[in-house]
Each structure stands twice: as C-alpha cells, then as structure tokens.
Scaffold this motif. Structure first.
Motif, short mmCIF file in Angstrom:
data_model
loop_
_atom_site.label_atom_id
_atom_site.label_comp_id
_atom_site.label_asym_id
_atom_site.label_seq_id
_atom_site.Cartn_x
_atom_site.Cartn_y
_atom_site.Cartn_z
N ASP A 1 8.17 -4.06 -9.40
CA ASP A 1 9.07 -4.80 -10.31
C ASP A 1 9.61 -6.05 -9.64
N GLN A 2 9.96 -5.93 -8.36
CA GLN A 2 10.59 -7.06 -7.68
C GLN A 2 9.58 -8.12 -7.27
N LEU A 3 8.40 -7.70 -6.83
CA LEU A 3 7.49 -8.67 -6.21
C LEU A 3 6.56 -9.37 -7.21
N VAL A 4 6.11 -8.64 -8.22
CA VAL A 4 5.10 -9.21 -9.12
C VAL A 4 5.63 -10.44 -9.84
N VAL A 5 6.88 -10.36 -10.31
CA VAL A 5 7.41 -11.45 -11.15
C VAL A 5 7.59 -12.74 -10.37
N ASP A 6 7.67 -12.62 -9.05
CA ASP A 6 7.92 -13.78 -8.20
C ASP A 6 6.62 -14.39 -7.65
N ASP B 1 0.87 -1.18 0.00
CA ASP B 1 0.00 0.00 0.00
C ASP B 1 0.90 1.22 0.00
N ARG B 2 0.33 2.36 -0.40
CA ARG B 2 1.16 3.57 -0.37
C ARG B 2 0.80 4.43 0.84
N SER B 3 -0.07 3.88 1.71
CA SER B 3 -0.41 4.58 2.95
C SER B 3 0.34 3.91 4.11
N LEU B 4 1.27 4.64 4.72
CA LEU B 4 2.01 4.06 5.85
C LEU B 4 1.11 3.77 7.04
N ALA C 1 7.10 1.73 -7.70
CA ALA C 1 7.27 1.02 -8.97
C ALA C 1 8.35 -0.04 -8.80
N ASP C 2 9.39 0.27 -8.02
CA ASP C 2 10.49 -0.67 -7.82
C ASP C 2 10.03 -1.91 -7.05
N ALA C 3 9.22 -1.69 -6.00
CA ALA C 3 8.71 -2.83 -5.22
C ALA C 3 7.87 -3.73 -6.13
N LYS D 1 -2.68 2.01 -13.34
CA LYS D 1 -2.19 0.73 -13.90
C LYS D 1 -0.85 0.40 -13.24
N LEU D 2 -0.88 -0.29 -12.14
CA LEU D 2 0.34 -0.55 -11.37
C LEU D 2 1.10 -1.77 -11.86
#
Ligand SMILES: NC(=O)C1=CN([C@@H]2O[C@H](COP(=O)(O)OP(=O)(O)OC[C@H]3O[C@@H](n4cnc5c(N)ncnc54)[C@H](O)[C@@H]3O)[C@@H](O)[C@H]2O)C=CC1
Ligand SMILES: CC(=O)C(=O)O
Ligand SMILES: [Mg+2]
Length: 373
Positions: free
Chosen positions: A226-231, A198-201, A222-224, A248-249
């Motif tokens: 990239d790392q998490l979706v593919v796995d 989430d983007r809400s802390l 966007a970086d998180a 569109k995340l």
C-alpha cells in the motif's frame, strides 16, 4: 529416438528449442533429429548449419509431430500443436499450465508425456530451466520499463537515473528471485532509486549483502505494498510460487492511486500475472493503459532477444534433453527426482499438484502415473 524441433509460432517468437550444437550432441549420442524448415533462420541458425550438424530439414510442423518420439520446443504448444500430439509422445518445453485451462485440457486429451521446463528443480533449490529466461526477462524488464516511461510511449516522461540536480525515478521490484535480482542490477546500474520486496528474509539478507547499500530491501506485506506502490514510477512484478498461479499483490485500487504515466511491467504474467489489472500482451503490441498507468505484460519477453535467449536456454536444457533421449522419459525421470518435478501431464492425468489444485483436476503423483507408462 527421433527428436523433432518445430518452428515456434507465437507472436514474434524467434527462439528455437535446439541449436545446431545441440543437434550435434544428440547425433553423437545415436539419435535422429528433424528440424522444421528455417526454424532458426531468423536468429542466424540457418538450415545448412542444422544439416551440417546432422539434422534432417522437414517442411511441415505436421510431419515433425507425426514422426518424432520427442518434441522439443520453447513456448507452450498452441492449440493446433496440442492437437498433433499423441499418447506416449514426449513434449519438453515451457508449459505454464496454471493460468491456462485450455492448454491443460488439450494436453490431457493428447495422452502425451508433458515435461515443463519451468518446474524442473535442482539440488539446493531453484529452477534451472526457468533461471536463464528469468535472467533475460529480469534484465529486459528495466529496458522495457525505461522505454515505456518516455512521453511518446505514454509514460510520465521520467529518466530512470535522473541527472545531476534532479532525483532519479523510483523503481519498486516485487519479488527478489532471479527476475528481481537481474532487474535490480540493471536499475541500480542506471542510477535509479530501487526498492525490492520479498517475503523471504534469507533472500532479503542476500540482496542486502550483494547490493551493499545501493538498494532498499523491504519485507513484503499488504501494508508495505500500500505504501510503496503508489509512490513508484516503475513497478516490476517478479514473484513466483512455482507452477502455481501468481498471487495478485498489486490491486486495481493501487493502480488507480498511482501517478498518471507511471509504468508497471508484469514479468510474472506467464503465471497469470501479479497485478490485478494485468492481461498478457505480445511484442507486437506490448503495452496498454489502465487508469493512466502504462502496463507492459509480454508473456514471452526473452523472445525479443531470441538469439541470446536461445543460447542461454539450450545451455540449460541440453543435458536433460540428451538424458531423456538416451534413457527414455520414464527411466530418466525415475533416475532423477529433479527432472520428475517437471512432469505436469502424463497419459491424460495431471501430475503437478498446484496445476491440479487451481484447475480442479484430480492430482496423480508422478511416480504413480509413470508406473503405467
Ligand atoms: N514474461 C516472461 O517472458 C517471463 C516470465 N518469467 C516469470 O517471472 C516470474 C519470476 O520468476 P523467477 O524470478 O525465476 O522466480 P524465483 O522463484 O527466482 O523468484 C520468485 C520470488 O518471489 C518471491 N515471492 C513469492 N511470493 C511473494 C510475495 N507474496 N511477495 C513478495 N515476494 C514473493 C519468492 O520468495 C522468490 O524470491 C515467474 O512467474 C516466471 O515464470 C520468467 C521468464 C520470462
Ligand atoms: C519463461 C518463459 O515463459 C519464456 O521464456 O517465455
Ligand atoms: Mg512466458
């Protein structure tokens, strides 16, 4: 006031806007209620129960639209329903206009007063008329995802919880609001390896406390992604910017890089979807495959458990329905800013800013539009 309840006509949609108990509530308040023939019969609310509650059964939707002062529905009106609305008539239902220019154009042309369940607000934040269906869809998303992961459904053949000696599947939930939280409850309950973004802390803090170490929380970048979706074996799309088109995340490139047979469930599809490759599907044909990844994008998921959903939805909508019937739409909204936040279209004007912005209409403030009513 005459309140009309047509039968829902979307694919496999068996919910109904009022239960017999809701009818009784309106009758007690001095109103008349007309319900379409067998409108609730598929979920155990037959004509006799509506008649006993005080409603009149009407054979055709056309007669209901022509007679009623207020139409109560569940799903967004379909084109032929929009064309039956008239100036000044009240429509109280889900609309989801941001991704739907055709419906917006038809509602503008109708001149009707259109109040969307999904943008009504409440003190302290949150969307009280979206929440019950988000609870249902969140819980269902894991059921749907687990089913789609089976080989015969096109999935990679993974069991969410694994078994002793075999690691559980990885579930990534994008958006930790109502849908995301309920999805997490189900996924954790089934023993999956769950990560929620989430983007809400403050939201991530609440989730961390609530789940007490049983899931991982990650700040959404966007970086998180990239790392998490593919796995991930299963990704649940559960973001919302109220009333607006979903961001569109998850990109088409992410989908290309996922493993074959992985599953994505885009619950946010009713706001256009948060995966670039999503397109709305129906309960009849809920999935399709892009680059080997199974997509489930049913825009009316709660319709699949229509009895539970009707009871949950009408528990939340009923107090608002009674207030609108008692005071009329204008006074009810002037007295309650949270209900006024639900006003999306009035007299041919768009009164909800994110909808006006994304679809290129002039925005008219609800107070200003109501003054002319
Ligand atoms: N397909 C269906 O049948 C149904 C779909 N829905 C839809 O599900 C979606 C989610 O609804 P709720 O959970 O009730 O909304 P919510 O407002 O409770 O939660 C949305 C969450 O998304 C987060 N978010 C926003 N932008 C984000 C980003 N860039 N990255 C990560 N998180 C982000 C917000 O901080 C918030 O916590 C909505 O589009 C809703 O309309 C709800 C019910 C049924
Ligand atoms: C919220 C929504 O779109 C539904 O319940 O179908
Ligand atoms: Mg929907």
């Amino acid at each position: 006031m005459i309140i009309g309840v047509p039968k829902e006509i979307k694919n496999h949609e068996y919910r109904i806007g009022l239960t017999p108990a809701g009818v009784k509530e309106l009758i007690v308040n001095g109103h008349d209620v007309i319900v379409e023939n067998n409108g609730g019969a598929a979920i155990g609310f037959d004509n006799e129960q509506y008649i006993n509650a005080g409603a009149k059964i009407i054979d055709s939707a056309a007669e209901i639209f022509a007679t009623a002062d207020m139409i109560i529905k569940v799903k967004e009106p379909q084109p032929n329903e929009c064309k039956m609305l008239r100036p000044g008539q009240i429509l109280f239902t889900y609309l989801h206009l941001a991704p739907d220019p055709q419906q917006t154009e038809l509602l503008v042309a109708s001149g009707a007063t259109c109040i969307a369940y999904e943008t009504v607000t409440q003190a302290g934040g949150g969307l009280p008329l979206l929440a019950p269906m988000s609870e249902v869809a969140g819980r269902m998303s894991i059921q749907a995802g687990a089913h789609a992961l089976e080989k015969a459904q096109g999935g990679l053949g993974a069991l969410l919880g694994g078994v002793p000696g075999v690691a559980p599947a990885k579930v990534l939930i994008v958006g930790g609001g109502v849908v995301g939280t309920q999805a997490a409850r189900m996924a954790v309950g089934m023993g999956a390896d769950v990560t929620i973004l989430d983007r809400s802390l403050p939201r991530l803090r609440q989730l961390d406390t609530e789940f007490n170490g049983r899931l991982k929380t990650v700040y959404s970048t966007a970086d998180a992604m990239d790392q998490l979706v593919v796995d991930a074996d299963l990704v649940i799309g559960a973001v919302l910017i109220p009333g607006a088109a979903a961001p569109k995340l998850v990109t088409a490139q992410h989908i290309k890089m996922m493993k074959k047979g992985a599953v994505v469930v885009d619950v946010a599809i009713d706001q256009g979807g948060c995966f670039e490759t999503s397109k709305a599907t129906t309960h009849q044909d809920p999935t399709y495959v892009v680059d080997g990844v199974v997509h489930y994008c049913v825009a009316n998921m709660p319709g699949g458990v229509a009895r539970t959903s009707t009871l949950a939805l009408t528990n939340a909508t009923m107090p608002f329905t009674v207030t609108i019937a008692n005071k009329g739409a204008k006074q009810a909204m002037l007295d309650d800013a949270h209900l006024m936040a639900g006003l999306n279209v009035l007299g041919g004007q768009i009164t909800y800013k994110p909808v006006a912005d994304v679809l290129g209409y002039e925005y008219v403030a609800p107070e200003q539009a109501l003054a002319a009513l």
